[in-house]
Design an enzyme around this catalytic site. Structure first.
Site, PDB file in Angstrom:
ATOM      1  N   HIS A  74      40.220  86.475  12.279  1.00 53.16           N
ATOM      2  CA  HIS A  74      39.250  87.220  13.082  1.00 53.16           C
ATOM      3  C   HIS A  74      39.131  88.645  12.560  1.00 53.16           C
ATOM      4  CE1 HIS A  74      38.846  84.659  16.961  1.00 53.16           C
ATOM      5  NE2 HIS A  74      39.034  83.891  15.910  1.00 53.16           N
ATOM      6  N   TYR A 202      37.594  91.048  25.464  1.00 51.08           N
ATOM      7  CA  TYR A 202      38.404  91.705  26.493  1.00 51.08           C
ATOM      8  C   TYR A 202      37.423  92.386  27.448  1.00 51.08           C
ATOM      9  CZ  TYR A 202      42.597  91.252  23.519  1.00 51.08           C
ATOM     10  OH  TYR A 202      43.652  90.776  22.782  1.00 51.08           O
ATOM     11  N   PRO A 294      50.567  91.587  28.067  1.00 48.71           N
ATOM     12  CA  PRO A 294      49.923  90.883  26.945  1.00 48.71           C
ATOM     13  C   PRO A 294      48.585  91.455  26.499  1.00 48.71           C
ATOM     14  CG  PRO A 294      49.820  89.556  28.951  1.00 48.71           C
ATOM     15  CD  PRO A 294      50.660  90.742  29.269  1.00 48.71           C
ATOM     16  N   LYS A 298      50.748  92.005  21.641  1.00 49.86           N
ATOM     17  CA  LYS A 298      51.804  92.588  20.807  1.00 49.86           C
ATOM     18  C   LYS A 298      53.182  91.915  20.935  1.00 49.86           C
ATOM     19  CE  LYS A 298      49.658  95.579  18.495  1.00 49.86           C
ATOM     20  NZ  LYS A 298      48.864  94.529  17.855  1.00 49.86           N
ATOM     21  N   TYR A 386      45.623  97.501  17.101  1.00 47.82           N
ATOM     22  CA  TYR A 386      45.443  96.071  17.381  1.00 47.82           C
ATOM     23  C   TYR A 386      45.855  95.217  16.179  1.00 47.82           C
ATOM     24  CZ  TYR A 386      43.527  91.871  19.507  1.00 47.82           C
ATOM     25  OH  TYR A 386      43.404  90.612  20.056  1.00 47.82           O
TER      26      TYR A 386
HETATM   27  P1  RFL Z   1      61.091  83.678  23.904  1.00 46.34           P
HETATM   28  O1  RFL Z   1      59.852  83.043  23.349  1.00 46.34           O
HETATM   29  O2  RFL Z   1      61.152  83.933  25.363  1.00 46.34           O
HETATM   30  O3  RFL Z   1      62.312  82.767  23.447  1.00 46.34           O
HETATM   31  C1  RFL Z   1      63.600  82.952  23.981  1.00 46.34           C
HETATM   32  C2  RFL Z   1      64.334  81.631  23.924  1.00 46.34           C
HETATM   33  O4  RFL Z   1      65.662  81.817  24.407  1.00 46.34           O
HETATM   34  C3  RFL Z   1      65.981  80.729  25.280  1.00 46.34           C
HETATM   35  N1  RFL Z   1      67.041  81.165  26.206  1.00 46.34           N
HETATM   36  C4  RFL Z   1      68.337  80.833  26.065  1.00 46.34           C
HETATM   37  N2  RFL Z   1      68.986  80.114  25.138  1.00 46.34           N
HETATM   38  C5  RFL Z   1      70.324  79.941  25.280  1.00 46.34           C
HETATM   39  N3  RFL Z   1      71.021  80.476  26.321  1.00 46.34           N
HETATM   40  C6  RFL Z   1      70.423  81.215  27.279  1.00 46.34           C
HETATM   41  N4  RFL Z   1      71.102  81.734  28.287  1.00 46.34           N
HETATM   42  C7  RFL Z   1      69.010  81.418  27.164  1.00 46.34           C
HETATM   43  N5  RFL Z   1      68.108  82.081  27.913  1.00 46.34           N
HETATM   44  C8  RFL Z   1      66.924  81.916  27.320  1.00 46.34           C
HETATM   45  C9  RFL Z   1      64.672  80.413  25.968  1.00 46.34           C
HETATM   46  O5  RFL Z   1      64.665  79.092  26.510  1.00 46.34           O
HETATM   47  C10 RFL Z   1      63.675  80.588  24.820  1.00 46.34           C
HETATM   48  O6  RFL Z   1      63.469  79.403  24.105  1.00 46.34           O
HETATM   49  O7  RFL Z   1      61.388  85.077  23.189  1.00 46.34           O
HETATM   50  P2  RFL Z   1      61.098  85.560  21.673  1.00 46.34           P
HETATM   51  O8  RFL Z   1      61.544  84.522  20.689  1.00 46.34           O
HETATM   52  O9  RFL Z   1      61.629  86.923  21.587  1.00 46.34           O
HETATM   53  O10 RFL Z   1      59.508  85.595  21.547  1.00 46.34           O
HETATM   54  C11 RFL Z   1      58.753  86.520  22.277  1.00 46.34           C
HETATM   55  C12 RFL Z   1      57.382  85.931  22.632  1.00 46.34           C
HETATM   56  O11 RFL Z   1      57.584  84.655  23.226  1.00 46.34           O
HETATM   57  C13 RFL Z   1      56.577  86.823  23.577  1.00 46.34           C
HETATM   58  O12 RFL Z   1      56.732  88.179  23.255  1.00 46.34           O
HETATM   59  C14 RFL Z   1      55.068  86.499  23.537  1.00 46.34           C
HETATM   60  O13 RFL Z   1      54.810  85.206  24.020  1.00 46.34           O
HETATM   61  C15 RFL Z   1      54.272  87.508  24.361  1.00 46.34           C
HETATM   62  N6  RFL Z   1      52.855  87.195  24.432  1.00 46.34           N
HETATM   63  C16 RFL Z   1      52.012  87.523  23.392  1.00 46.34           C
HETATM   64  N7  RFL Z   1      52.480  88.097  22.255  1.00 46.34           N
HETATM   65  C17 RFL Z   1      51.651  88.367  21.198  1.00 46.34           C
HETATM   66  O14 RFL Z   1      52.127  88.901  20.192  1.00 46.34           O
HETATM   67  N8  RFL Z   1      50.314  88.037  21.215  1.00 46.34           N
HETATM   68  C18 RFL Z   1      49.757  87.454  22.302  1.00 46.34           C
HETATM   69  O15 RFL Z   1      48.578  87.130  22.237  1.00 46.34           O
HETATM   70  C19 RFL Z   1      50.594  87.203  23.460  1.00 46.34           C
HETATM   71  N9  RFL Z   1      50.098  86.611  24.546  1.00 46.34           N
HETATM   72  C20 RFL Z   1      52.323  86.563  25.561  1.00 46.34           C
HETATM   73  C21 RFL Z   1      50.924  86.291  25.600  1.00 46.34           C
HETATM   74  C22 RFL Z   1      53.141  86.198  26.655  1.00 46.34           C
HETATM   75  C23 RFL Z   1      52.576  85.590  27.760  1.00 46.34           C
HETATM   76  N10 RFL Z   1      53.464  85.242  28.817  1.00 46.34           N
HETATM   77  C24 RFL Z   1      53.517  83.969  29.388  1.00 46.34           C
HETATM   78  C25 RFL Z   1      54.534  86.134  29.182  1.00 46.34           C
HETATM   79  C26 RFL Z   1      50.354  85.688  26.696  1.00 46.34           C
HETATM   80  C27 RFL Z   1      51.183  85.359  27.796  1.00 46.34           C
HETATM   81  C28 RFL Z   1      50.502  84.747  28.988  1.00 46.34           C
HETATM   82  C1  PHB Z   2      46.094  84.365  23.947  1.00 47.91           C
HETATM   83  O1  PHB Z   2      45.266  83.748  23.263  1.00 47.91           O
HETATM   84  O2  PHB Z   2      46.964  83.766  24.623  1.00 47.91           O
HETATM   85  C2  PHB Z   2      46.048  85.841  23.987  1.00 47.91           C
HETATM   86  C3  PHB Z   2      45.199  86.516  23.135  1.00 47.91           C
HETATM   87  C4  PHB Z   2      45.145  87.911  23.184  1.00 47.91           C
HETATM   88  C5  PHB Z   2      45.931  88.590  24.088  1.00 47.91           C
HETATM   89  C6  PHB Z   2      46.792  87.913  24.928  1.00 47.91           C
HETATM   90  C7  PHB Z   2      46.850  86.525  24.896  1.00 47.91           C
HETATM   91  O3  PHB Z   2      45.841  89.945  24.138  1.00 47.91           O
END
Ligand code: RFL
Ligand code: PHB
Length: 391
Positions: A74, A202, A294, A298, A386
């Protein structure tokens, strides 16, 4: 008898798996311990936007073959304010693009790569506990299939997310915590319908924020700002689609294709940083150390930059006893983390409705939106953040 490894990694999300893959390629032995099952981890729908820096790191890790084939490049995003819509030309303003490729797919590719290289990833490890972190011989214990297990190691990487045990294993009073909790959540919906627009939109609308995102040319991901008091059962698909259409400019809403949801969830929004990101032999990576709302896309990308610094630091320490990268790990990460915290907070503040903040704050927000939509200087700053600051 305890097993032995060089780096014990807690958590098999994207941070833990990417770190274990990069360390393995550097010739360092790791064991990954994950509380959940493989299917559970792959069932979580999360991020969708990858910075070029993360794509580069995934290539370096040898896990970008499908990403390079299927990821959608993109070159721009759209920012909307009620009926106005302004394209931010990321490519023209910064020379860089972002890639839309779901976190679930990144995780799937990493799991396959770890398996192909014979990496040890133990799922459903219960009661994981970190011991003697402040000694040179830390130990991790857990319960596997009802049996107590132990692992001796040189280093522990805490990649277990915000609710994990790694950060909680650091003695109280050691960490300084910074937090902001936002008074709303995001209601997300995934559907097998073509995205309403080829680029992400957005939207700041008087009724609340909305985001039009995607996973592929046939799969859409949409989000609506919602109250934290709301429940999923109050949001049948029809209500979601109707509310989304109301928050989009009419010409966009007119071409919105709706369909049954394949996933729906509500996520709270929070900014959080714990400092420092290392305590003796424990390095925290990703969500274990910091959370961003989110709105700036980032979170996952910050996890990748932490892993970049962690893998270099751990490789130097394990291979040659060079501790410089370990010593500077926390400061190296935090410099980038705080800039992403700032950007995510700013995007969140700009694009959501804050009904309790009063009319002055609403006027300032409107002025800033008007300024952004008309100012190439501010658009360039948004674009630069971004696409991701360098590391
Ligand atoms: P995770 O993915 O939470 O993985 C952590 C893992 O540790 C396990 N765990 C354990 N394992 C052993 N013993 C324990 N006691 C444990 N406790 C937990 C868990 O089961 C899990 O498998 O962390 P990690 O690897 O640091 O990754 C971070 C990302 O997942 C997170 O920052 C992103 O998803 C945030 N996020 C977004 N980030 C972006 O860069 N771009 C995006 O577009 C974006 N969109 C989002 C998002 C997060 C969202 N939510 C649901 C919070 C959109 C949403 C809706
Ligand atoms: C997503 O596709 O889940 C998404 C994209 C952009 C954001 C957050 C989440 O800023």
């Amino acid at each position: 008898m305890a097993e032995r490894t060089q780096v014990a990694i807690i958590g098999a999300g994207p941070s833990g798996l990417l770190l274990s893959q990069l360390l393995d390629l550097a010739g360092i032995d790791t064991v990954v311990l994950e509380r959940r099952s493989r299917d559970y981890v792959l069932g979580r729908v999360r991020a969708g936007v990858l910075e070029e820096g993360m794509v580069r790191l995934l290539r370096e890790a040898g896990v970008a073959e499908r990403l390079d084939r299927e990821g959608l490049v993109h070159d721009g995003i759209e920012i909307g304010w009620n009926d106005r819509l302004q394209r931010i030309d990321l490519k023209a303003l910064t020379g860089a693009s972002v890639v839309v490729y779901g976190q679930t797919e990144v995780t799937r590719d990493l799991m396959a790569a770890r398996e192909a290289r014979g990496g040890r990833v133990i799922h459903e490890a219960q009661d994981v506990a970190l011991r003697d972190i402040d000694s040179t011989r830390p130990r991790v214990t857990w319960v596997e299939d009802g049996h107590p297990r132990a692992l001796d190691c040189d280093w522990i990487a805490g990649c277990d997310g915000f609710h994990g045990i790694s950060r909680a294993s650091i003695p109280e009073g050691t960490l300084r915590e910074y937090e902001r909790v936002y008074p709303f959540g995001w209601l997300g919906l995934l559907s097998d319908t073509p995205p309403v627009s080829s680029e992400l939109i957005y939207m700041h609308h008087d009724r609340g924020f909305a985001l039009c995102s995607q996973r592929s040319t046939t799969r859409s991901r949409y989000y609506l700002q919602c109250s934290l008091a709301e429940h999923l059962y109050e949001w049948p698909d029809e209500r979601f689609w109707a509310e989304l259409a109301r928050r989009l400019p009419p010409q966009i809403a007119a071409r919105l294709e709706t369909g049954p949801s394949i996933e729906k969830s509500i996520a709270p929004l929070r900014s959080y940083v714990a400092e420092p990101m290392r305590w003796h032999r424990l390095l925290l990576c990703g969500d274990a150390a910091h959370i961003v709302p989110p709105t700036g896309a980032k979170g996952l990308n910050l996890a990748a930059s932490d892993v970049f610094y962690a893998h270099r630091a751990l490789a130097a320490a394990c291979l040659g006893g060079d501790m410089a990268g370990i010593e500077s790990y926390s400061a190296d990460c935090l410099r980038r983390v705080w800039k992403a915290e700032r950007f995510s907070w700013w995007m969140t503040s700009l694009l959501h409705s804050f009904p309790d903040d009063g009319p002055f704050a609403a006027k300032i927000q409107a002025a800033e939106l008007d300024y952004l939509l008309g100012s190439p200087a501010l658009q360039e700053s948004l674009a630069e953040n971004y696409v991701g600051l360098p590391y």
